[in-house]
Design an enzyme around this catalytic site. Structure first.
Site, mmCIF file in Angstrom:
data_model
loop_
_atom_site.group_PDB
_atom_site.id
_atom_site.type_symbol
_atom_site.label_atom_id
_atom_site.label_comp_id
_atom_site.label_asym_id
_atom_site.label_seq_id
_atom_site.Cartn_x
_atom_site.Cartn_y
_atom_site.Cartn_z
ATOM 1 N N GLY A 239 28.311 45.009 25.317
ATOM 2 C CA GLY A 239 29.483 45.498 26.025
ATOM 3 C C GLY A 239 30.366 46.484 25.302
ATOM 4 N N CYS A 343 21.826 65.927 49.575
ATOM 5 C CA CYS A 343 22.596 65.920 50.823
ATOM 6 C C CYS A 343 23.519 64.710 50.891
ATOM 7 C CB CYS A 343 21.644 65.922 52.007
ATOM 8 S SG CYS A 343 20.330 67.107 51.799
ATOM 9 N N TYR A 372 22.291 54.052 30.701
ATOM 10 C CA TYR A 372 22.424 53.928 32.159
ATOM 11 C C TYR A 372 22.305 55.296 32.840
ATOM 12 C CZ TYR A 372 23.922 49.427 30.450
ATOM 13 O OH TYR A 372 23.959 48.225 29.764
HETATM 14 C C1 LIG Z 1 23.912 44.697 30.322
HETATM 15 C C2 LIG Z 1 23.884 43.574 29.359
HETATM 16 C C3 LIG Z 1 24.064 43.815 27.998
HETATM 17 C C4 LIG Z 1 24.345 45.185 27.433
HETATM 18 O O1 LIG Z 1 25.562 45.682 27.862
HETATM 19 P P1 LIG Z 1 26.136 47.023 27.199
HETATM 20 O O2 LIG Z 1 27.448 47.211 27.837
HETATM 21 O O3 LIG Z 1 25.174 48.098 27.533
HETATM 22 O O4 LIG Z 1 26.216 46.784 25.739
HETATM 23 C C5 LIG Z 1 23.994 42.741 27.134
HETATM 24 N N1 LIG Z 1 23.755 41.486 27.598
HETATM 25 C C6 LIG Z 1 23.569 41.222 28.904
HETATM 26 C C7 LIG Z 1 23.331 39.836 29.345
HETATM 27 C C8 LIG Z 1 23.639 42.258 29.831
HETATM 28 O O5 LIG Z 1 23.471 41.986 31.125
#
Ligand SMILES: *Cc1c(COP(=O)(O)O)cnc(C)c1O
Length: 423
Positions: A239, A343, A372
């Site tokens: 995250g 479109c 992403y």
């Molecule tokens: C998406 C996700 C991550 C990675 O999230 P980032 O924001 O890209 O670091 C880590 N753990 C789980 C369970 C996720 O779903």
């Protein structure tokens, strides 16, 4: 050090001019810098000194085999969310033991495939999944090592679509219901509880939500141990945010200092699942201007990349920096929207930007597109998926070529009852 920078007025990826890549592979294309990927990895891994921790790259951010391989070479595990991602991780040489399987809706067939492959840890997100996994493991005659992902109900203060740790989100088990879930897991004979997991959201730019969440999960771990569970592992999730515009995401060192402090004395091995932070700034999307269309209220620069190639601007209201590949020092800027040919009015890469004059044939680069980006691409409007290129110093390799239209069409079948096409 910046791995994407102007040299002699031309944007380069490390030692390779983006215009040279465009001439070779055509546009649009994604370009990843191996140096930037390695630097991001080292920033994380080299700060883990003395911690009992492992890093499982959350490959949904960028599941290019080349990218996974590069991290794997440096010792990464993988965080996966589907059987397809598991197959990719294995194909890229990640040992099954270092794979963590996350996700809110795993199918029995996927759980079975994961157990057969020997993935190291399955993060379970519901009571129903505990029951299913127990049954599947029983059929295979194995014991599944699990954590339960809890939802600590903290506000990650990020975009609503990438917040995952609030009560109203579908992810994890409500922290207030977690003890019941662990009790159930403890009763199921084919499950081996090894720890607790959390993941509170994406693109976090503050450490407070991590601190709050870890404090809550820590209290839970103490309770769970009192309930008789063995909790050896704490999976902190991913995250951590990156820079798109003028964000100031926390440094890895500061993040790990908070984790260290809040987990001190807990006696848990830690798992980290960074995705975006490892790849986001290491990738760009390069596109060519098709035409410039002056309008009454604004000018549209129509480029050959579109929302099917990079959906973040329209899906998350995300802001990506756009720069001309050839620098125009001193040129007056003009205000424009950079849009694709699709479109849909939502098909834009950027709105109301002040850019130097652009005309047909000019190249532009969309920054911080490594996470992403390509993974969320589609072939909407029958547009071939943009190829992916990895640069390493002065070397480069096309790691996924652009499919030909023939290849795209040949993946489909006519129903036998329709009249054959006369050729
Ligand atoms: C998406 C996700 C991550 C990675 O999230 P980032 O924001 O890209 O670091 C880590 N753990 C789980 C369970 C996720 O779903």
């Amino acid at each position: 050090m910046s791995f994407f920078a102007y040299r002699d007025g031309e944007m380069h990826a490390e030692g390779v001019a983006l215009s040279a890549l465009a001439a070779q592979v055509g546009t649009p294309f994604y370009c990843y810098s191996a140096g930037a990927l390695r630097a991001a990895w080292h920033d994380f891994a080299d700060n883990l000194d003395g911690m009992n921790a492992e890093v499982c790259y959350a490959m949904k951010a960028n599941s290019s085999l080349a990218v996974i391989r590069l991290f794997g070479e440096m010792g990464a595990g993988a965080d996966i969310v589907s059987e397809g991602e598991m197959r990719r991780a294995l194909a890229a040489g990640i040992p099954a033991k270092r794979i963590v399987y996350s996700g809110v809706g795993k199918k029995a067939s996927e759980l079975g495939a994961a157990l057969k492959a020997g993935v190291g840890q399955i993060n379970v997100e519901s009571a129903a999944e505990l029951e299913t996994l127990n049954a599947v493991a029983g059929q295979l005659g194995v014991k599944a090592a699990i954590t339960i992902r809890v939802n600590p109900d903290v506000d990650a203060k990020t975009h609503a679509k990438i917040t995952t740790g609030r009560k109203e989100n579908k992810f994890g088990i409500d922290i207030d219901l977690a003890r019941e879930a662990f009790a159930l897991a403890g009763r199921l004979p084919h499950l081996q509880v090894v720890g607790v997991a959390m993941h509170i959201g994406s693109q976090l730019t503050s450490l407070d939500p991590y601190r709050d969440a870890i404090v809550r999960v820590r209290e839970l771990i103490v309770q769970l141990r009192a309930d008789g569970h063995r909790i050896d592992r704490f999976d902190i999730g991913g995250g951590l945010g990156i820079v798109y515009a003028d964000e100031t995401p926390p440094s890895i060192a500061d993040f790990l200092a908070v984790v260290r402090r809040e987990t001190d004395g807990l006696g848990c091995a830690l798992t980290f699942e960074p995705g975006r932070r490892l790849v986001g700034e290491a990738g760009v999307l390069v596109s060519e201007v098709i035409l410039v269309k002056p309008g009454v209220s604004k000018t549209f620069v129509i480029v050959d990349a579109a929302m099917n190639d990079l959906i973040r601007p329209t899906l998350y209201e995300a802001w990506h920096e756009i720069q001309p590949v050839r620098q125009r020092p001193g040129a007056a800027t003009f205000r424009c929207d950079i849009v694709g040919p699709i479109c849909e009015s939502g098909d834009f890469l950027a709105q109301d930007r002040d850019l130097p004059p652009l005309s047909a044939g000019d190249l532009v680069v969309v920054r911080s597109a490594g996470a992403y980006g390509a993974v969320m691409a589609s072939s909407y409007n029958s547009r071939p998926l943009a190829p992916e290129v990895m640069v390493d110093g002065t070397r480069f390799a096309v790691t996924r070529p652009r499919p030909s239209i023939e290849e795209m069409l040949s993946a489909e079948r006519f129903p036998p009852w329709l009249e054959p096409v006369k050729t």
